[in-house]
Design an enzyme around this catalytic site. Structure first.
Site, PDB file in Angstrom:
ATOM      1  N   MET A 117       0.844  -1.203   0.000  1.00 47.97           N
ATOM      2  CA  MET A 117       0.000   0.000   0.000  1.00 47.97           C
ATOM      3  C   MET A 117       0.874   1.246   0.000  1.00 47.97           C
ATOM      4  SD  MET A 117      -3.335   0.669   2.284  1.00 47.97           S
ATOM      5  CE  MET A 117      -2.663   0.912   3.899  1.00 47.97           C
ATOM      6  N   CYS A 118       0.463   2.250  -0.734  1.00 51.54           N
ATOM      7  CA  CYS A 118       1.144   3.539  -0.758  1.00 51.54           C
ATOM      8  C   CYS A 118       0.077   4.603  -0.944  1.00 51.54           C
ATOM      9  CB  CYS A 118       2.120   3.645  -1.922  1.00 51.54           C
ATOM     10  SG  CYS A 118       3.559   2.551  -1.792  1.00 51.54           S
ATOM     11  N   GLY A 119       0.466   5.828  -0.764  1.00 47.26           N
ATOM     12  CA  GLY A 119      -0.458   6.929  -0.997  1.00 47.26           C
ATOM     13  C   GLY A 119       0.106   7.856  -2.053  1.00 47.26           C
ATOM     14  N   ARG A 172      -1.348   5.383   4.684  1.00 45.90           N
ATOM     15  CA  ARG A 172      -1.138   4.516   3.524  1.00 45.90           C
ATOM     16  C   ARG A 172       0.344   4.283   3.281  1.00 45.90           C
ATOM     17  NH1 ARG A 172      -5.509   3.478   0.432  1.00 45.90           N
ATOM     18  NH2 ARG A 172      -4.075   2.549  -1.062  1.00 45.90           N
ATOM     19  N   ASN A 183       1.657   3.489  -6.937  1.00 44.27           N
ATOM     20  CA  ASN A 183       1.053   2.698  -5.873  1.00 44.27           C
ATOM     21  C   ASN A 183       0.753   1.333  -6.458  1.00 44.27           C
ATOM     22  OD1 ASN A 183      -0.390   1.640  -3.730  1.00 44.27           O
ATOM     23  ND2 ASN A 183      -2.248   2.776  -4.175  1.00 44.27           N
TER      24      ASN A 183
END
Lengths: 309, 225
Positions: free
Chosen positions: A1-3, A32, A176
């Site tokens: 997960m990333c933002g 995130r 992402n």
């Protein structure tokens, strides 16, 4: 997960607020991606000059006198602006390649994070709020910017593994997701002569776009081809000197929200990243379609919704 | 009307307050102000109350709902009304991916568009989407009804069991083992009932019905790799 967050301004009156709006969006996406953060900001464009954003693990040693040493080697004036672990070198565009070569050969502790007439890239490990504070992102003005909060899955938590990645002059990529064919692609791109420094999957994605564009593709074409050649999950946001683009893979399981008003186009991994933007309550807010390239430029208005593949 | 302002009350307290309402509660109308895209708003409710969320929500709004009638005046993030058991959830705007996933009962109404995987693995929920649905909607749907007043994306009803799908517009492609089926009188009747319950003025006769060809129910050596 990333933002991911992005803000592309149409209304020049908002330019002084770009850094503060983007920082607020970035911090909202901390959960995130709490391990690293980065931002690419486009400001003070000057086609006759090149800005090299450089980074060092030991900035006091590496940046001390760096401007003078480069001036002496290149025989051209060099402005050096140190910002924590990063510094921006500004010089005549014609000396850009020589400056890169000099940094590579004579300054092994210095890494070039970004290059272009307007782009500056700042990224570090740590909570997004801390990263934003150490670089003073909130005080930066600019025309557009992209931010990323990282939760590492494919490679180590390091400054080099943080996003954004510079893909070409004034171009950057944030991601992402996770690419599953990055090892194969890394070998192929290295064979083609590209320099890929880390085991990071997104760096391979960035190098892929660079390679496509070196071979004549436009950014839009390179993105469209990535739908075929990149395997895995991705929401990409890209920046160019005067543009801003979004692409999601055909499965589109990584979240994405776009908002557009007369004053800006904004991207957020989640809607809550956008809630403090001016006029968001009356903005057009939508989820970008899978496998579709969206792109906006300052010159000629929106060029969005080109279906890829 | 009871008003909870999420700008002042923490999310968990808001959910605990709503979850504490029983069958006999006199506080039957609630408004949630300032949702601002927060996750897990109005989840796990189990009382005949009406909750109006004034704005847009993040992940998993109205999850596991029983009995309550929840309305979101804006758009909803991923997984709205996931695993709903009963009651009604209405999204006035759009819904992100996997709306109504695994739902066992109740009615989910989306006035705008739903993104990919709407009704994935639905198990008895009814879903009415007034706009379009994205790809892989009703994937492995077991029972319940999905009504799409607009268009459906790729691979509608892939690996479908016994859910019934009604689409008024175009279907970009049907998934494995999903076929168009005859619209008989009983289907028109149930579709009219669903459209009416959803407050849609669409006409049942304009829809086509899709369902399982039932060719994947048993092992077939030709399907093995």
């Amino acid at each position: 997960m990333c933002g991911i967050v992005g803000l592309f301004l149409k209304d020049r009156a908002l330019e002084p607020e770009l850094g503060s709006l983007l920082t607020d969006m970035l911090i909202t996406m901390s959960d995130r991606g709490p391990d690293s953060a980065g931002i690419a900001i486009y400001r003070d464009a000057d086609p006759d000059r090149i800005k090299l954003t450089v980074q060092s693990a030991d900035p006091e040693r590496d940046f001390d006198g760096l401007g003078e040493r480069l001036e002496k080697a290149l025989k051209t004036p060099v402005d050096l602006t140190v910002n924590d672990t990063h510094a921006v070198l500004s010089l005549a565009a014609a000396s850009g390649e020589a400056a890169r070569a000099c940094l590579r050969s004579d300054h092994p502790g210095i890494r070039i994070m970004g290059a272009g007439s307007s782009i500056e890239i700042y990224k570090e490990v740590g909570l997004p709020g801390d990263v934003a504070r150490r670089f003073g992102l909130g005080n930066m003005a600019g025309t557009h910017g992209i931010g990323h909060t990282r939760m590492a899955t494919e490679s180590a938590v390091t400054t080099e593994g943080a996003h954004p990645f510079n893909t070409g002059p004034d171009q950057c990529l944030v991601h992402n997701g996770s690419l599953s064919n990055h090892n194969t692609l890394r070998r192929r791109l290295r064979h083609e002569g590209l320099t890929i420094e880390t085991e990071n999957d997104t760096e391979v994605g960035a190098a892929y776009l660079t390679w496509q564009m070196q071979n004549g593709a436009t950014l839009g074409e390179a993105l469209e081809r990535s739908v075929t050649d990149l395997d895995g999950f991705y929401t990409f946001v890209v920046g160019t000197g005067d543009g801003f683009g979004v692409l999601r893979d055909p499965i589109a399981c990584k979240p994405a929200v776009l908002a557009e008003t007369d004053r800006y186009v904004a991207f957020g991994s989640e809607y809550r990243a956008l809630v403090n933007l001016p006029g968001i309550d009356t903005a057009r807010v939508w989820e970008p379609e899978p496998a579709t390239v969206y792109f906006w430029r300052h010159d000629d208005g929106p060029q969005n919704q080109r279906k890829a593949a | 009307m009871q008003v909870i302002d999420l700008a002042t009350m923490p999310l968990r307290d808001m959910n605990a307050t709503l979850q504490a309402q029983g069958a006999e509660t006199n506080q039957r109308a609630w408004e949630i102000a300032n949702p601002r895209g927060a996750h897990a708003i109005a989840v796990g409710l189990d009382a005949p109350i009406a909750v109006r969320v004034a704005g847009s929500t993040g992940y998993y709004c109205a999850g596991m709902n029983q009995q309550a009638e929840i309305t979101v005046t804006g758009s909803a993030g991923p997984g709205v009304a996931e695993n709903m058991m009963s009651g009604k959830v209405v999204i006035e705007g759009d819904a992100s991916q996997y709306a109504g996933a695994t739902g066992h009962g109740g009615l989910l109404v989306i006035r705008g568009n739903a993104a990919s995987r709407c009704g994935i693995s639905m198990k008895g929920i009814d879903i009415v989407v007034e706009g379009n649905v994205g790809h892989m909607s009703a994937f492995m749907a077991q029972s319940g009804r999905l009504v799409v007043c607009g268009d459906a994306g790729d691979a509608l009803g892939d690996s479908l069991y016994e859910a019934r799908l009604y689409v008024r517009g175009s279907v970009r492609s049907l998934g494995a083992d999903c076929i168009e089926k005859e619209m008989r009188a009983e289907h028109l009747a149930e579709l009219e009932e669903l459209l009416s319950a959803a407050g849609s003025d669409a006409v049942a006769g304009d829809f086509r019905r899709y369902g399982s060809a039932r060719q994947l129910y048993h092992f077939n050596i030709d399907n093995a790799y």
